[in-house]
Enzyme design. Structure first.
Site, mmCIF file in Angstrom:
data_model
loop_
_atom_site.group_PDB
_atom_site.id
_atom_site.type_symbol
_atom_site.label_atom_id
_atom_site.label_comp_id
_atom_site.label_asym_id
_atom_site.label_seq_id
_atom_site.Cartn_x
_atom_site.Cartn_y
_atom_site.Cartn_z
ATOM 1 N N LYS A 181 5.469 -7.577 40.163
ATOM 2 C CA LYS A 181 6.426 -7.239 40.641
ATOM 3 C C LYS A 181 6.683 -5.416 39.757
ATOM 4 C CE LYS A 181 11.466 -7.810 37.777
ATOM 5 N NZ LYS A 181 11.741 -8.641 36.749
ATOM 6 N N GLU A 226 -4.653 -6.319 35.227
ATOM 7 C CA GLU A 226 -5.645 -8.102 35.968
ATOM 8 C C GLU A 226 -5.269 -7.818 37.587
ATOM 9 O OE1 GLU A 226 -2.998 -8.660 33.499
ATOM 10 O OE2 GLU A 226 -3.839 -9.908 32.089
ATOM 11 N N GLY A 245 10.092 -12.213 36.059
ATOM 12 C CA GLY A 245 9.092 -13.106 36.731
ATOM 13 C C GLY A 245 9.317 -14.281 36.832
ATOM 14 N N ARG A 246 9.330 -15.113 35.395
ATOM 15 C CA ARG A 246 8.680 -16.396 35.667
ATOM 16 C C ARG A 246 9.904 -17.322 36.098
ATOM 17 N NH1 ARG A 246 10.218 -13.868 30.877
ATOM 18 N NH2 ARG A 246 11.525 -13.627 29.497
ATOM 19 N N GLU A 286 7.671 -17.591 27.360
ATOM 20 C CA GLU A 286 8.243 -16.622 27.343
ATOM 21 C C GLU A 286 9.744 -16.436 26.833
ATOM 22 O OE1 GLU A 286 5.432 -14.150 29.936
ATOM 23 O OE2 GLU A 286 7.034 -13.733 31.370
ATOM 24 N N HIS A 314 -5.118 -41.293 28.111
ATOM 25 C CA HIS A 314 -6.237 -41.332 27.851
ATOM 26 C C HIS A 314 -7.317 -39.775 26.942
ATOM 27 C CE1 HIS A 314 -6.652 -45.125 30.387
ATOM 28 N NE2 HIS A 314 -5.878 -44.342 30.630
ATOM 29 N N LYS A 319 -0.958 -5.839 25.249
ATOM 30 C CA LYS A 319 -1.225 -5.076 27.008
ATOM 31 C C LYS A 319 -2.439 -3.834 26.646
ATOM 32 C CE LYS A 319 1.369 -7.785 29.849
ATOM 33 N NZ LYS A 319 2.540 -6.714 31.083
HETATM 34 O O1 F6P Z 1 3.158 -11.272 31.066
HETATM 35 C C1 F6P Z 1 3.591 -10.767 30.843
HETATM 36 C C2 F6P Z 1 4.751 -10.552 32.548
HETATM 37 O O2 F6P Z 1 5.496 -9.375 31.929
HETATM 38 C C3 F6P Z 1 5.335 -11.365 32.780
HETATM 39 O O3 F6P Z 1 6.271 -11.596 31.985
HETATM 40 C C4 F6P Z 1 5.154 -11.343 34.122
HETATM 41 O O4 F6P Z 1 5.405 -12.517 34.860
HETATM 42 C C5 F6P Z 1 4.043 -11.133 34.293
HETATM 43 O O5 F6P Z 1 3.062 -10.624 33.341
HETATM 44 C C6 F6P Z 1 2.975 -10.380 35.412
HETATM 45 O O6 F6P Z 1 4.009 -8.720 35.755
HETATM 46 P P1 F6P Z 1 3.803 -8.305 37.479
HETATM 47 O O7 F6P Z 1 4.572 -9.518 38.447
HETATM 48 O O8 F6P Z 1 4.554 -7.717 37.193
HETATM 49 O O9 F6P Z 1 2.170 -8.033 37.529
#
Ligand code: F6P
Length: 554
Positions: free
Chosen positions: A224, A230, A285-286, A371, A402, A522
């Site tokens: 987003k 990452e 995002g979520r 979150e 189990h 971060k």
């Molecule tokens: O983990 C924090 C967060 O901001 C989440 O809320 C989001 O889903 C994720 O990182 C990824 O963010 P982006 O879509 O901006 O890469």
């Protein structure tokens, strides 16, 4: 809103009844009810006193049947809790979300994932603009794109059709589509495989790419913000891998598409602007699975199944928006959560989907719920006076039986549980599905009623083993029964939990849509990464400094 608390919780300090000196507040009425009727309640007694509760304490909407009778409530409990809903203006909160009010106040954003599955021509406005035309435009763009991948007309740099789609993202930009890809595998086009890479651990990307062919692999980079380290690192690694085989850089345009709100950063990465699928800041995002974040899912299950998922979610959206609170499934689940969290002092909520396909569902719910509601500041910036978001955990049954179910049955901790099951099997399997269903029902029954010492003795258990075999029971559970795991019911299930989470947040007075708690780590990671790469430890506490030195020295 603040609740009276049992020992594990923060204490209440503002039960102000000064405006209504004779009337107990909703929280006081509920506290009195809890102390007198619920605190020491036994599910065995509740069922004896109300033998038909198994058929009356139930809800149903569009095939989703919810049995909440095995909860430690009387027939009055939820009625008493209705006042909590009035006190936090739940009706106003629901209307505010659906009408585009900027309820995510700390980010000044509307929260409109419901617009993503709104099939009607009704307007949904943000800053005076109807968002429905852009929602429909992007859905059409996704549909066109998915079709070209599925029919083989989108080709790689050597003219071969795409066989593998690697979705790169993390958190809300990965967990939902990954979970859905597994859940709906039966609906997938078997000639196209989806892969998901999220972790910055290079092993994640490398093990994924090890079996793939560059010329028939497409990368969908989903971020987003398009700033997430990452995702950007993994996207760069994928680009390098592709260009090691491709004749020239023009291959990037054929092998990379992106989903983002940050179109400038995507273009800078080298992705063709025509292949950017728009996202909006009014989709968290979520909560974004049903936006263009679900592009990979649409490619593998096809636009029709994706549309069916949207329809299922919309059905639940409308139920949440319009059903009276007494019959409202997400509201009822939110009230039960508040009951256990804030009155009984339970700290966790267990989710047991009796479906191996829902193996990632709890991970998904962990992000969605924790979150969203793992916060201790109210919307107005004041500290919450009560516990808020519970720890969500779980794994599919029967595997759970189990692993950790021993603990749930005999540890003595209160662990409210949602049991999710599907009446019909995912795949035709003779009688095997019955075994799955019977295990689900058996767990719910054993959790609720356990066994008494008398029953054990009558069953011939030797005296010295009675204490060991004693099953105290009285563990509450809610059973969610759906017809079959299909794109439609999957959409219903996702929306059900999304709305439960929002209702929980409203009851606690918190903003469920920001996530400031993830920022600090971060920023620190960026600093430490530079120190490790340049072999120059910076100034930290003695623990971090020692660890950094161990990584920077041989
Ligand atoms: O983990 C924090 C967060 O901001 C989440 O809320 C989001 O889903 C994720 O990182 C990824 O963010 P982006 O879509 O901006 O890469």
């Amino acid at each position: 809103m603040d609740y009276a608390q049992p020992h594990t919780q923060k204490t209440r300090n503002n039960t102000d009844t000064s405006t209504r000196p004779d009337a107990p507040s909703a929280t006081e009425a509920m506290q009195a009810h809890y102390t007198e009727k619920l605190q020491d309640s036994r599910l065995r007694d509740l069922f004896s006193a109300q033998p038909d509760r198994g058929s009356t304490l139930t809800l149903e909407h569009d095939g989703v049947y919810v049995d909440y009778s095995k909860n430690r409530i009387t027939s009055e409990t939820l009625s008493i809790m209705q006042d909590l809903l009035a006190e936090c203006d739940m009706r106003g909160a629901i209307d505010a979300m659906f009408s585009g009010v900027k309820i995510n106040t700390t980010e000044n954003r509307s929260v409109l994932h419901v617009a993503l599955r709104n099939p009607s021509d009704s307007h949904v406005t943000v800053d005076g603009e109807d968002v429905m035309p852009v929602v429909k435009k992007v859905l059409q763009q996704m549909t066109n794109f998915a079709r070209t991948i599925r029919d083989g007309s989108w080709t790689g740099y050597d003219g071969a059709a795409i066989t593998d789609v690697v979705h790169i993202g993390i958190g809300g930009s990965e967990i939902g589509p990954h979970m859905a890809d597994e859940a709906l595998a039966q609906y997938a086009d078997t000639s196209i495989r989806a892969h998901f890479v999220s972790n910055v651990d290079p092993a994640d990307m490398q093990t994924t790419l090890a079996h793939l062919k560059p010329s028939s692999t497409l990368f969908v980079v989903v971020s987003k913000s398009f700033t997430t380290i990452e995702t950007l690192t993994n996207a760069q690694a994928a680009r390098t891998w592709l260009l090691d085989s491709a004749p020239d850089e023009r291959a990037v345009a054929r092998h990379f598409v992106a989903v983002s709100t940050n179109t400038d950063a995507v273009s800078e990465f080298g992705i063709d602007p025509a292949n950017i699928f728009e996202m909006w800041d009014w989709v968290g995002g979520r909560y974004s699975l049903m936006s263009s974040v679900g592009l990979t899912l649409m490619v593998v299950i096809g636009p029709a199944h994706f549309g069916s998922m949207l329809d299922g979610a919309h059905s639940m959206d409308e139920h949440f928006r319009t059903a009276p609170f007494e019959q409202n499934i997400p509201i009822t689940l939110a009230l039960l959560s508040v009951l256990y969290n804030n009155y009984f002092g339970a700290e966790t909520e267990l989710v047991l989907p009796y479906s191996s396909q829902l193996g990632r569902f709890t991970t998904y719910l962990q992000q969605a719920n924790m979150e969203s509601n793992g916060k201790s500041v109210r919307v107005d910036g004041s500290p919450t006076q009560t516990a808020t978001g519970p720890i969500v955990w779980g794994t599919p049954g029967t595997d759970a039986q189990h692993t950790f179910m021993q603990h749930v049955h005999q540890s003595g901790r209160l662990i409210p549980t949602d049991i999710i099951l599907f009446k019909r099997p995912y795949v035709d399997s003779g009688d095997q599905h019955n075994l799955l269903l019977s295990n689900a029902l058996a767990q719910a029954e054993a959790l609720a009623f356990g066994t008494t010492d008398t029953e054990l003795r009558e069953g011939g258990v030797p005296e010295e083993l009675v204490a060991h075999k004693r099953m105290p029971g009285n563990q509450p559970s809610t059973t969610l029964l759906l017809p079959k795991l299909t794109p439609y019911t999957f959409g219903q299930l996702i929306a059900l939990y999304e709305h439960k989470i929002y209702a929980q947040g409203v009851l606690w007075g918190i903003n469920s849509f920001d996530q400031w708690g993830v920022q600090l780590g971060k920023t620190m990671a960026t600093t430490i990464a530079a120190e490790i790469s340049s072999n120059t430890p910076g100034t930290h506490d003695s623990s971090t400094s020692t660890l950094v030195s161990k990584l920077t020295t041989e």
